[in-house]
Design an enzyme around this catalytic site. Sequence first.
Site, PDB file in Angstrom:
ATOM      1  N   ASP A  96      32.402 100.569  42.758  1.00  0.00           N
ATOM      2  CA  ASP A  96      32.633 100.788  41.336  1.00  0.00           C
ATOM      3  C   ASP A  96      32.918  99.402  40.757  1.00  0.00           C
ATOM      4  OD1 ASP A  96      34.464 103.378  39.523  1.00  0.00           O
ATOM      5  OD2 ASP A  96      33.187 101.737  38.849  1.00  0.00           O
TER       6      ASP A  96
HETATM    7  C1  GLC Z   1      33.476 102.336  35.452  1.00  0.00           C
HETATM    8  C2  GLC Z   1      33.478 103.707  36.070  1.00  0.00           C
HETATM    9  C3  GLC Z   1      32.162 104.096  36.690  1.00  0.00           C
HETATM   10  C4  GLC Z   1      31.035 103.467  35.904  1.00  0.00           C
HETATM   11  C5  GLC Z   1      31.150 101.967  36.079  1.00  0.00           C
HETATM   12  C6  GLC Z   1      30.094 101.224  35.254  1.00  0.00           C
HETATM   13  O1  GLC Z   1      34.706 101.707  35.609  1.00  0.00           O
HETATM   14  O2  GLC Z   1      34.539 104.019  36.967  1.00  0.00           O
HETATM   15  O3  GLC Z   1      32.083 105.523  36.664  1.00  0.00           O
HETATM   16  O4  GLC Z   1      29.780 103.926  36.384  1.00  0.00           O
HETATM   17  O5  GLC Z   1      32.427 101.470  35.756  1.00  0.00           O
HETATM   18  O6  GLC Z   1      30.332 101.405  33.895  1.00  0.00           O
END
Ligand code: GLC
Length: 676
Positions: free
Chosen positions: A253
């Site tokens: 993430d």
């Molecule tokens: C965020 C989220 C994830 C998302 C990623 C990109 O913090 O936790 O679900 O896909 O970053 O935006």
Amino acid sequence: MAQNVTLRQDNIDEVLSELTLKEKATLVVGAGYKSMLAGMFGFKVPVPGAAGMTRAIPRLGIPAIVLSDGPAGVRIEPKRKGSKDTFYCTGFPIGSLLSSTWNMEMVEMVGSAIGNEALEYGVDVLLAPGMNIHRNPLCGRNFEYFSEDPLLSGKTAAAYVRGVQSQGVGTSVKHFAANNQETNRFWNDSRVDEAVLREIYLSNFEIAVREAKPWTVMASYNRLNGVHTQENKWLLTDVLRDEWGFDGLVMTDWTGQRNTAHQIEAGCDLMEPGEKAQINELVKKVRKGELKESDLDICVRRVMELIVKTPTFKGYRPSLSPDLKVHAEIAREAAEEGIVLLKNEKGTLPFAKGKSVALFGVGSYQLLAGGTGSGHVHRPYIVNLDEGLEKEGIHVLDFLASQYKDHINKNQPKKTFMSGMLGSPGSTEMPLPQETALLASEKADAAIITISRQAGEGGDRHLEGDFLLTDLEKGIIADVCNAFHARGKKVVVVLNIGGVIETASWKDLPDVILLAWQPGQEGGNALARIISGAVNPSGKLPVTFPVDYFDIPSSKNFPYDYHGKGSMTAGKDKDKDVRNVGYTEYEEGFDVGYRYFGKPGSPKASYEFGFGLSYTAFEVSAPDKNNCVTVTNTGKVPGKEVVIIMEGVHAGFGKTHLLQPGESETLQLNSVIKTN
Ligand code: GLC
């Protein structure tokens, strides 16, 4: 120097042997925030607003690919500097509504439409579906997630993945794993007994991986039993790959630099959003013999295996004009199937055309189509309930409408760059003088009150004014019910919410309760068509609505009362010894949702998992040895029925097609895959 080879689908190992160490490190580290922030800073990127990219190695024909959110629709900048064109994306219903349909064909159709918009806007991997278990109703991101039950969650995710990937773009099932709160999400340690972890928090991911083969998995921010999931070899390699046979890519993430070498060794292949320091760290560690180059090669190979599957690699030229009209229809149909009729006293609904209604609650005029954070979508429009009702020939009391619209205009939340990118809560609720309710009860045939709730990424929900109704909301329901019931007129309450709220203390007052969830851009039309009877509601609850928050076993191990910032930054683990913030004990074990409320001696729920009413009636046979049941429409209007058996050898579920009165259908219940 030998003539450079060019990457093809069948020469990955040859290209791998040509890569320098620096190039290998470059391939496993994302290209940073340029895409995501292009709208703000005008960076030149293929898809402004996309969450991230990989890095290209042009000399070997390795392109950069595009990764973009999100579960309820593609999230990219709707406008681009220097272009008169717009790049809106369809705002589909939230994950909790998709699972409320219990209709896996419908979910797959939604996935296909979202996948097509990703393809036509130049996105290679959609960062969806979000599918963490609803361990506790106050998790800020439950709106994106499907259910308290791993079978429904896994099957819904698998259908979603099949749909998106049918368009030739990838998915990323997230957030793997046990990411069940937003408080201190970068550092919180989910402490879960292994048997519970496997049965409740992993088995939905296992169903999705085995049944739909997502191109990627997104490793969550949190720790799991002391080790960050992104560095957790047991999770990412032993379980995900060796036990489940996952052969795709694992990405992080969106976190800053952690221990990149440990991430690689654990089987985490791609660091997103990525920063140059991670590249340098990997080169240094390999050169110092602190990271085996062979471990790095495994991840590099998987990055290239992903790249060669993508539309970008195949030279697909995105049209930049997906059919948003057709997709809007799909969004509306999905919303119609996932809205849940919780109460319909004496057949109050449907309302006949020509009826006039007094619409109360700002949500009636400002529908919350979805949640906030990366799950937000830049939609071309939102159909509010008042507009939908007028279209259905149900007239909205105009003196009340203008009061609400005036209030909304004067109380819009301040627009910021972040709220533009990630969405914002609606305006505050309008106080309602009793005489207004009385006057409206004279003029209108019936009343509809919308209760709205917003939530999103980065924070959990609370009790006061969130799970619990505010005094103002309770007053509105009481005053409107008194005024309209005194005249023998009916009252409907619509719940435009992203997560479970308290219902027991007030549900006896209105005649009807409709759970709309956050139904996407077409929500007003979907709701109106159910209210008018054009559609017979067939949604069922994917989650339990408890009488009292503290009836929920996980309530004492959840930060419902935490208002601090916690370590929202990826930086320091300053709260590591703070209970439910630095670490969360999953003491409730298997007692999640109906597994607990269905037990003898457990408190009764206000609305049970699987509950939902229809305008017609059905008869359902017992399952036969092949797990088949026969459903007959014994009522007077066409309708769809869901059959749910959640325990024992017949565990499974299914949904009929639209059955005419007297018509039957035999269903093979969607049973659990043999996962061991
Ligand atoms: C965020 C989220 C994830 C998302 C990623 C990109 O913090 O936790 O679900 O896909 O970053 O935006």
